[in-house]
Design an enzyme around this catalytic site. Structure first.
Site, PDB file in Angstrom:
ATOM      1  CB  ILE A  43      -0.951   0.000   1.214  1.00 54.07           C
ATOM      2  CG1 ILE A  43      -1.832  -1.254   1.204  1.00 54.07           C
ATOM      3  CG2 ILE A  43      -1.816   1.267   1.219  1.00 54.07           C
ATOM      4  CD1 ILE A  43      -2.615  -1.500   2.491  1.00 54.07           C
ATOM      5  CB  THR A  86      -6.084  -3.441   9.837  1.00 57.52           C
ATOM      6  OG1 THR A  86      -6.876  -4.540   9.408  1.00 57.52           O
ATOM      7  CG2 THR A  86      -5.610  -3.756  11.262  1.00 57.52           C
ATOM      8  CG  ASP A  87     -11.131  -4.775   8.177  1.00 59.98           C
ATOM      9  OD1 ASP A  87     -10.028  -5.336   8.346  1.00 59.98           O
ATOM     10  OD2 ASP A  87     -11.926  -5.109   7.280  1.00 59.98           O
ATOM     11  CD  GLU A  88      -6.931  -8.818   9.843  1.00 59.19           C
ATOM     12  OE1 GLU A  88      -6.380  -9.416  10.769  1.00 59.19           O
ATOM     13  OE2 GLU A  88      -6.782  -9.114   8.652  1.00 59.19           O
ATOM     14  CE1 TYR A 133      -1.180  -6.311  10.637  1.00 53.32           C
ATOM     15  CE2 TYR A 133      -3.441  -7.124  10.435  1.00 53.32           C
ATOM     16  CZ  TYR A 133      -2.468  -6.185  10.130  1.00 53.32           C
ATOM     17  OH  TYR A 133      -2.783  -5.112   9.319  1.00 53.32           O
ATOM     18  CB  SER A 148       0.814  -5.894  17.032  1.00 58.99           C
ATOM     19  OG  SER A 148       0.548  -6.116  15.658  1.00 58.99           O
ATOM     20  CE  LYS A 149      -1.823  -1.674  11.672  1.00 58.65           C
ATOM     21  NZ  LYS A 149      -0.792  -0.773  11.075  1.00 58.65           N
ATOM     22  NE  ARG A 192     -10.349 -11.893   6.231  1.00 60.38           N
ATOM     23  CZ  ARG A 192     -10.910 -12.715   7.127  1.00 60.38           C
ATOM     24  NH1 ARG A 192     -12.224 -12.830   7.194  1.00 60.38           N
ATOM     25  NH2 ARG A 192     -10.162 -13.420   7.950  1.00 60.38           N
TER      26      ARG A 192
HETATM   27  P1  NAD Z   1       3.439  -4.673   3.507  1.00 58.33           P
HETATM   28  O1  NAD Z   1       3.809  -5.813   4.396  1.00 58.33           O
HETATM   29  O2  NAD Z   1       3.268  -4.905   2.053  1.00 58.33           O
HETATM   30  O3  NAD Z   1       4.514  -3.499   3.665  1.00 58.33           O
HETATM   31  C1  NAD Z   1       5.023  -3.108   4.896  1.00 58.33           C
HETATM   32  C2  NAD Z   1       6.217  -2.193   4.668  1.00 58.33           C
HETATM   33  O4  NAD Z   1       6.722  -1.801   5.962  1.00 58.33           O
HETATM   34  C3  NAD Z   1       7.368  -2.872   3.933  1.00 58.33           C
HETATM   35  O5  NAD Z   1       7.880  -2.009   2.949  1.00 58.33           O
HETATM   36  C4  NAD Z   1       8.390  -3.120   5.021  1.00 58.33           C
HETATM   37  O6  NAD Z   1       9.741  -3.115   4.548  1.00 58.33           O
HETATM   38  C5  NAD Z   1       8.137  -1.953   5.965  1.00 58.33           C
HETATM   39  N1  NAD Z   1       8.574  -2.255   7.337  1.00 58.33           N
HETATM   40  C6  NAD Z   1       8.283  -3.373   8.058  1.00 58.33           C
HETATM   41  N2  NAD Z   1       8.895  -3.316   9.258  1.00 58.33           N
HETATM   42  C7  NAD Z   1       9.569  -2.132   9.295  1.00 58.33           C
HETATM   43  C8  NAD Z   1      10.378  -1.498  10.280  1.00 58.33           C
HETATM   44  N3  NAD Z   1      10.649  -2.091  11.466  1.00 58.33           N
HETATM   45  N4  NAD Z   1      10.898  -0.283  10.009  1.00 58.33           N
HETATM   46  C9  NAD Z   1      10.649   0.326   8.806  1.00 58.33           C
HETATM   47  N5  NAD Z   1       9.907  -0.250   7.839  1.00 58.33           N
HETATM   48  C10 NAD Z   1       9.358  -1.459   8.088  1.00 58.33           C
HETATM   49  O7  NAD Z   1       2.127  -4.062   4.161  1.00 58.33           O
HETATM   50  P2  NAD Z   1       0.827  -3.450   3.469  1.00 58.33           P
HETATM   51  O8  NAD Z   1      -0.110  -4.536   3.142  1.00 58.33           O
HETATM   52  O9  NAD Z   1       1.244  -2.499   2.416  1.00 58.33           O
HETATM   53  O10 NAD Z   1       0.208  -2.650   4.713  1.00 58.33           O
HETATM   54  C11 NAD Z   1       0.635  -1.324   4.992  1.00 58.33           C
HETATM   55  C12 NAD Z   1      -0.119  -0.814   6.200  1.00 58.33           C
HETATM   56  O11 NAD Z   1      -1.510  -0.835   5.952  1.00 58.33           O
HETATM   57  C13 NAD Z   1       0.095  -1.640   7.468  1.00 58.33           C
HETATM   58  O12 NAD Z   1       0.168  -0.772   8.555  1.00 58.33           O
HETATM   59  C14 NAD Z   1      -1.141  -2.522   7.539  1.00 58.33           C
HETATM   60  O13 NAD Z   1      -1.425  -2.866   8.873  1.00 58.33           O
HETATM   61  C15 NAD Z   1      -2.178  -1.594   6.954  1.00 58.33           C
HETATM   62  N6  NAD Z   1      -3.319  -2.245   6.300  1.00 58.33           N
HETATM   63  C16 NAD Z   1      -3.113  -3.196   5.337  1.00 58.33           C
HETATM   64  C17 NAD Z   1      -4.200  -3.756   4.681  1.00 58.33           C
HETATM   65  C18 NAD Z   1      -4.027  -4.797   3.591  1.00 58.33           C
HETATM   66  O14 NAD Z   1      -5.024  -5.350   3.124  1.00 58.33           O
HETATM   67  N7  NAD Z   1      -2.837  -5.071   3.129  1.00 58.33           N
HETATM   68  C19 NAD Z   1      -5.502  -3.357   5.024  1.00 58.33           C
HETATM   69  C20 NAD Z   1      -5.674  -2.398   6.043  1.00 58.33           C
HETATM   70  C21 NAD Z   1      -4.567  -1.836   6.647  1.00 58.33           C
HETATM   71  O1  DAU Z   2      -8.672  -6.762   6.744  1.00 63.04           O
HETATM   72  C1  DAU Z   2      -7.477  -6.064   6.531  1.00 63.04           C
HETATM   73  C2  DAU Z   2      -6.312  -7.030   6.593  1.00 63.04           C
HETATM   74  O2  DAU Z   2      -6.373  -7.804   5.410  1.00 63.04           O
HETATM   75  C3  DAU Z   2      -4.966  -6.337   6.720  1.00 63.04           C
HETATM   76  O3  DAU Z   2      -4.916  -5.640   7.938  1.00 63.04           O
HETATM   77  C4  DAU Z   2      -3.822  -7.360   6.655  1.00 63.04           C
HETATM   78  O4  DAU Z   2      -2.585  -6.679   6.673  1.00 63.04           O
HETATM   79  C5  DAU Z   2      -3.974  -8.128   5.364  1.00 63.04           C
HETATM   80  O5  DAU Z   2      -2.978  -9.138   5.305  1.00 63.04           O
HETATM   81  C6  DAU Z   2      -5.351  -8.766   5.253  1.00 63.04           C
HETATM   82  O6  DAU Z   2      -5.521  -9.825   6.238  1.00 63.04           O
HETATM   83  P1  DAU Z   2      -6.250 -11.213   5.871  1.00 63.04           P
HETATM   84  O7  DAU Z   2      -5.801 -12.238   6.816  1.00 63.04           O
HETATM   85  O8  DAU Z   2      -7.711 -11.005   5.704  1.00 63.04           O
HETATM   86  O9  DAU Z   2      -5.622 -11.428   4.384  1.00 63.04           O
HETATM   87  P2  DAU Z   2      -5.040 -12.747   3.657  1.00 63.04           P
HETATM   88  O10 DAU Z   2      -4.807 -12.374   2.231  1.00 63.04           O
HETATM   89  O11 DAU Z   2      -3.929 -13.361   4.417  1.00 63.04           O
HETATM   90  O12 DAU Z   2      -6.286 -13.754   3.714  1.00 63.04           O
HETATM   91  C7  DAU Z   2      -7.540 -13.405   3.155  1.00 63.04           C
HETATM   92  C8  DAU Z   2      -8.503 -14.545   3.458  1.00 63.04           C
HETATM   93  O13 DAU Z   2      -8.086 -15.708   2.725  1.00 63.04           O
HETATM   94  C9  DAU Z   2      -8.508 -14.974   4.916  1.00 63.04           C
HETATM   95  O14 DAU Z   2      -9.820 -15.376   5.263  1.00 63.04           O
HETATM   96  C10 DAU Z   2      -7.576 -16.182   4.955  1.00 63.04           C
HETATM   97  C11 DAU Z   2      -7.771 -16.816   3.580  1.00 63.04           C
HETATM   98  N1  DAU Z   2      -6.587 -17.499   3.001  1.00 63.04           N
HETATM   99  C12 DAU Z   2      -5.409 -16.838   2.995  1.00 63.04           C
HETATM  100  C13 DAU Z   2      -4.277 -17.422   2.442  1.00 63.04           C
HETATM  101  C14 DAU Z   2      -2.942 -16.713   2.458  1.00 63.04           C
HETATM  102  C15 DAU Z   2      -6.738 -18.749   2.415  1.00 63.04           C
HETATM  103  O15 DAU Z   2      -7.837 -19.328   2.397  1.00 63.04           O
HETATM  104  N2  DAU Z   2      -5.607 -19.314   1.858  1.00 63.04           N
HETATM  105  C16 DAU Z   2      -4.388 -18.725   1.868  1.00 63.04           C
HETATM  106  O16 DAU Z   2      -3.390 -19.339   1.376  1.00 63.04           O
END
Ligand code: NAD
Ligand code: DAU
Length: 351
Positions: free
Chosen positions: A14, A132-134, A157, A160-161, A221
């Site tokens: 993101i 996050t919504d989690e 996770y 911690s968030k 989701r």
């Molecule tokens: P990501 O794992 O793709 O990226 C995380 C980034 O943070 C990476 O570039 C990593 O190098 C950097 N990072 C990790 N530890 C670090 C540290 N100690 N110091 C400096 N940099 C560090 O994550 P993402 O999916 O892009 O999520 C970004 C943010 O959005 C997170 O805070 C996550 O909780 C939140 N979020 C993600 C989702 C989702 O669906 N992916 C949804 C809602 C919120």
């Molecule tokens: O809701 C926001 C969150 O969405 C973010 O805060 C997290 O950073 C992000 O990773 C994501 O969490 P989820 O656990 O929902 O995402 P993930 O892609 O890991 O899994 C999506 C759904 O699919 C979940 O119900 C678990 C399931 N899953 C996941 C994987 C990796 C499977 O069934 N098989 C898989 O191999």
């Protein structure tokens, strides 16, 4: 420059879309991207903007207090958009420590540094925490998370968030630090690390490997295209009310198994395979421990107050995502090399 903004985690999924948006839309802002470049951080995600005059990259670990203080001394920052985090639920189950360090201690270090630099004059300053919504826990078959839903995190996770969200609110309440928080649903789109469901499934389907679906695939989701999240972040950064929280979601709920079937049909078309061939790869595997059943977001506050709404239809966004992964095989190969192979074997071997 009109403003200097620190974006943490800007080499991640993101974060890279947020950095690109800010560097290209705001030439009079200096954008400082601070990232540790963990397995999930990849500067290749932002090569198109790295030569921008208004862009700087700093490789730092936010867990290191001194590095964070040094960063705030080096740049006269007006805003922070904090995305850096350990983000994968499954990894938090096999190794929670890193989640506590980065997500809680890292956020604390940033809050302390911002407070230290800004406390004499908070005017024009903003600490924007991306969450996050989690944190709200798991829903039954109906209802939506609103900004007032009580926190009930259920994985290391999300715990911690949630903890980092509480710290941000506490710094606002106790010290007056100008802060906003947004809590977003599941993002999908280009540049997502292929440990997450959608890119993992795309990659496995492409390679004719089993597509692992946890449990019965009935978990739900709410999916949002990553650029829609970036546009919401842009709006909230500029127009959000200090001290407020905004929920961001796609109004787009999918059962995992239905999503995977849709993805299989798109992949069949894109790869020129007979209809139904990719579905044969679906493999039900052992469920994720503590697997939250359903997330769904009420984002009406953001929609009504700022006119934001998500753009692509899910099937359109999913097609764009598939196209990106099929066109960027080198990116995939590179991020999949190294330690990821070991992680994949460990995570899926016993399932
Ligand atoms: P990501 O794992 O793709 O990226 C995380 C980034 O943070 C990476 O570039 C990593 O190098 C950097 N990072 C990790 N530890 C670090 C540290 N100690 N110091 C400096 N940099 C560090 O994550 P993402 O999916 O892009 O999520 C970004 C943010 O959005 C997170 O805070 C996550 O909780 C939140 N979020 C993600 C989702 C989702 O669906 N992916 C949804 C809602 C919120
Ligand atoms: O809701 C926001 C969150 O969405 C973010 O805060 C997290 O950073 C992000 O990773 C994501 O969490 P989820 O656990 O929902 O995402 P993930 O892609 O890991 O899994 C999506 C759904 O699919 C979940 O119900 C678990 C399931 N899953 C996941 C994987 C990796 C499977 O069934 N098989 C898989 O191999």
């Amino acid at each position: 420059m009109k403003k200097s903004i620190l974006i943490t985690g800007g080499a991640g999924f993101i974060g890279s879309h947020v950095v690109r948006r800010f560097v290209s839309r705001y030439p009079d802002y200096l954008i400082v991207n601070a990232d540790k470049l963990t397995y999930a951080g990849n500067l290749e995600n932002i090569t198109d903007i790295e030569s921008g005059k208004n862009y700087r990259f700093e490789k730092i670990d936010i867990v290191n207090k001194q590095s964070v203080l040094d960063l705030f001394s080096k740049y006269s920052l007006d805003g922070v958009i904090h995305l850096a985090a350990e983000s994968h639920v499954d990894r938090s189950i096999t190794g929670p420590d890193e989640f506590v360090f980065t997500n809680i201690v890292g956020t604390l270090n940033l809050l302390n540094a911002a407070l230290n630099r800004w406390k004499e004059n908070f005017e024009g300053k903003l600490f924007y925490h991306i969450s996050t919504d989690e944190v709200y826990g798991s829903l039954g078959s109906d209802g939506l998370f609103t900004e007032d839903t009580a926190y009930d995190p259920r994985s290391p996770y999300s715990a911690s968030k949630a903890s980092s969200d509480h710290l941000v609110r506490a710094y606002h309440h106790t010290f007056g630090l100008p802060a906003v928080i947004s809590n977003c649903s599941n993002n999908y789109g280009p540049n997502q690390f292929p440990e997450k469901l959608i890119p993992l499934a795309i990659n496995n389907i492409k390679n004719n490997k089993p597509v692992p679906v946890y449990g019965k695939g009935e978990n739900i989701r709410d999916w949002l295209y990553v650029e829609d999240h970036a546009s919401a972040i842009d709006l909230i950064f500029h127009k959000g009310k200090i001290g407020d929280t905004y929920n961001i979601g796609g109004n787009n709920e999918w059962k995992n198994i239905d999503l995977i079937k849709l993805l299989c049909s798109i992949m069949d078309k894109k790869l020129g395979r007979p209809a139904g061939s990719s579905e044969k790869l679906i493999t039900y595997v052992k469920d994720r421990p503590g697997h939250d059943l359903r997330y769904a977001i009420d984002s009406s506050k953001l929609q009504n107050s700022m006119g934001w709404s998500p753009i692509p239809e899910f099937s359109t966004g999913l097609e764009k995502t598939v196209d990106w992964y099929l066109a960027n095989t080198k990116w995939l190969e590179r991020v999949l090399s190294g330690d990821y192979g070991k992680y994949y074997d460990l995570m899926y071997a016993g399932r």
